[in-house]
Design a protein around this motif. Structure first.
Motif, short mmCIF file in Angstrom:
data_model
loop_
_atom_site.label_atom_id
_atom_site.label_comp_id
_atom_site.label_asym_id
_atom_site.label_seq_id
_atom_site.Cartn_x
_atom_site.Cartn_y
_atom_site.Cartn_z
N THR A 151 -28.36 44.18 -62.96
CA THR A 151 -28.74 44.74 -61.66
C THR A 151 -28.01 44.01 -60.54
O THR A 151 -27.51 44.64 -59.59
N ALA A 152 -27.95 42.70 -60.65
CA ALA A 152 -27.20 41.93 -59.66
C ALA A 152 -25.72 42.31 -59.68
O ALA A 152 -25.09 42.43 -58.63
N ARG A 153 -25.18 42.52 -60.87
CA ARG A 153 -23.77 42.92 -60.97
C ARG A 153 -23.53 44.28 -60.32
O ARG A 153 -22.49 44.52 -59.70
N CYS A 154 -24.51 45.18 -60.43
CA CYS A 154 -24.34 46.53 -59.90
C CYS A 154 -24.21 46.57 -58.38
O CYS A 154 -23.65 47.53 -57.84
N ILE A 155 -24.74 45.58 -57.69
CA ILE A 155 -24.64 45.61 -56.23
C ILE A 155 -23.44 44.81 -55.74
O ILE A 155 -23.23 44.71 -54.52
N MET A 156 -22.67 44.24 -56.66
CA MET A 156 -21.50 43.45 -56.28
C MET A 156 -20.26 44.34 -56.24
O MET A 156 -20.05 45.17 -57.12
N ARG A 157 -19.43 44.15 -55.21
CA ARG A 157 -18.17 44.88 -55.13
C ARG A 157 -17.22 44.43 -56.23
O ARG A 157 -16.72 45.23 -56.99
N ASP A 158 -16.92 43.17 -56.28
CA ASP A 158 -16.03 42.60 -57.28
C ASP A 158 -16.80 41.56 -58.07
O ASP A 158 -17.64 40.84 -57.53
N PHE A 159 -16.49 41.47 -59.34
CA PHE A 159 -17.27 40.60 -60.21
C PHE A 159 -16.87 39.14 -60.06
O PHE A 159 -15.69 38.79 -60.08
#
Length: 364
Positions: A221-229
């Motif tokens: 879920t946190a990754r989903c709101i990030m533009r770039d990993f």
């Protein structure tokens, strides 16, 4: 920062709204036994100084409202000057405190108090003054936090709501008697029986599976709101979560044991969940929301099937006292509802991404 440069912050508005809802729930929990006493509803405001109170209660009533009024200053409309925003935040905090204290007249488990209103108002004043001094710098478009948010988090309200959802996840970990990362237990809300009897071997497996699946869910879920990993925000989020769980264990267990959550099942689940999360993050970014949703479903199902844990002797007497009752009710509700909030948010994020001509999620 001069007054004419003050700007309303949507992110601050979302945080203020979330905190306000939690304050209302905490002060009116458990929402049962409503009745009319027949007494004037504002009679408590004229009562003398309460005979029984503790320094802890006074401190919690002051400090508990500070984040609300702090964020509220930055959330006020841009047409208000800084002084006007501070005054409006103080008045809003006062009205919120008066409202919940007055409603406590109708709850047998609650006692309205003019001292609570006074402490809440003092906290509102302190938070609003601090907000007038620093919230502009914190939420201003030129601040480091806002620049980081624009650089790292998906744009618009979707990104701001996502940050609030992750903040609520940290709050769920302050529930002392729950298993590591366990959320979505509906048995507490609806007083349902435990479907499985306790078995040591099976319990360790279930506990490990809960911790692993929930860790994967929150990490993705946190990754989903990030533009770039980049892995470091996710690592920081998990470390903050473990810190919150450690704080809850140290505070509410008798005797205090800050690492009470580090059971064999919890440790296995933490390691397995970290490995699974790492593998999932290697997959294409478009699959992360789906995988997060599946992990949420698995974790929530296991939480509601898990037997009661006989090795978590939380200090029930402490939890029932004063503001600990408020806080415990707040964390319990948040923990029970968080997977469903997160699942709805993933749907919102997916719908928003589908409307984007150039999807915000890039790379892995």
């Amino acid at each position: 920062m001069p007054d004419f440069q003050r700007r309303s912050s949507p992110l601050a508005a979302w945080f203020a709204a979330a905190i306000g809802v939690l304050i209302v729930y905490a002060c009116l929990h458990p929402f049962t036994g409503w009745r009319d006493t027949g007494l004037p509803v504002f009679d408590y405001l004229r009562q003398p100084w309460p005979r029984y109170y503790t320094l802890t209660d006074l401190t919690v009533n002051v400090l508990g409202i500070v984040p609300f009024s702090f964020a509220l200053v930055a959330a006020m409309p841009s047409r208000l000057s800084r002084g006007g925003a501070v005054l409006a935040a103080i008045l809003t905090t006062l009205m919120l405190s008066l409202s919940v204290e007055t409603l406590q007249n109708f709850l047998p488990s609650r006692v309205p108090s003019n001292l609570d209103v006074g402490c809440n108002t003092l906290g509102g004043i302190l938070g609003a003054l601090a907000g007038g001094r620093w919230s502009g710098r914190l939420f201003d478009p030129r601040s480091g936090l806002t620049r980081w948010r624009k650089r790292r988090i998906v744009p618009g309200h979707v990104g701001e709501i996502g940050l609030v959802v992750l903040g609520l996840w940290l709050l769920t970990l302050l529930t002392p008697e729950s298993l590591l990362f366990a959320t979505g237990d509906l048995r507490r809300l609806f007083d349902l029986p435990t479907p499985l009897q306790f078995n040591p071997t099976r319990f360790v497996k279930v506990e490990a599976a809960i911790a692993a699946s929930q860790l994967v869910a929150v990490g993705l879920t946190a990754r989903c709101i990030m533009r770039d990993f980049t892995p470091w925000p996710i690592v920081l989020l998990v470390l903050l979560g473990l810190g919150a769980k450690t704080l809850a264990s140290a505070t509410f267990f008798a005797p205090g044991d800050p690492l009470h959550w580090a059971t064999p099942g919890g440790q296995i689940g933490l390691g397995a969940g970290a490995a699974l999360l790492g593998l999932c993050l290697l997959l294409p970014a478009r699959s992360h929301a789906m995988l997060a949703g599946m992990a949420l479903l698995v974790g929530t199902a296991l939480v509601n099937l898990a037997p009661e844990n006989p090795f978590l002797p939380s200090d029930a007497a402490l939890i029932r006292q004063g503001n600990f009752l408020n806080f415990h009710g707040l964390t319990q509700l948040t923990a029970s509802l968080w997977p469903f909030i997160a699942f709805a948010y993933l749907g919102l994020l997916g719908a928003s991404s589908a409307r984007e001509p150039h999807p915000p999620l890039r790379g892995r």
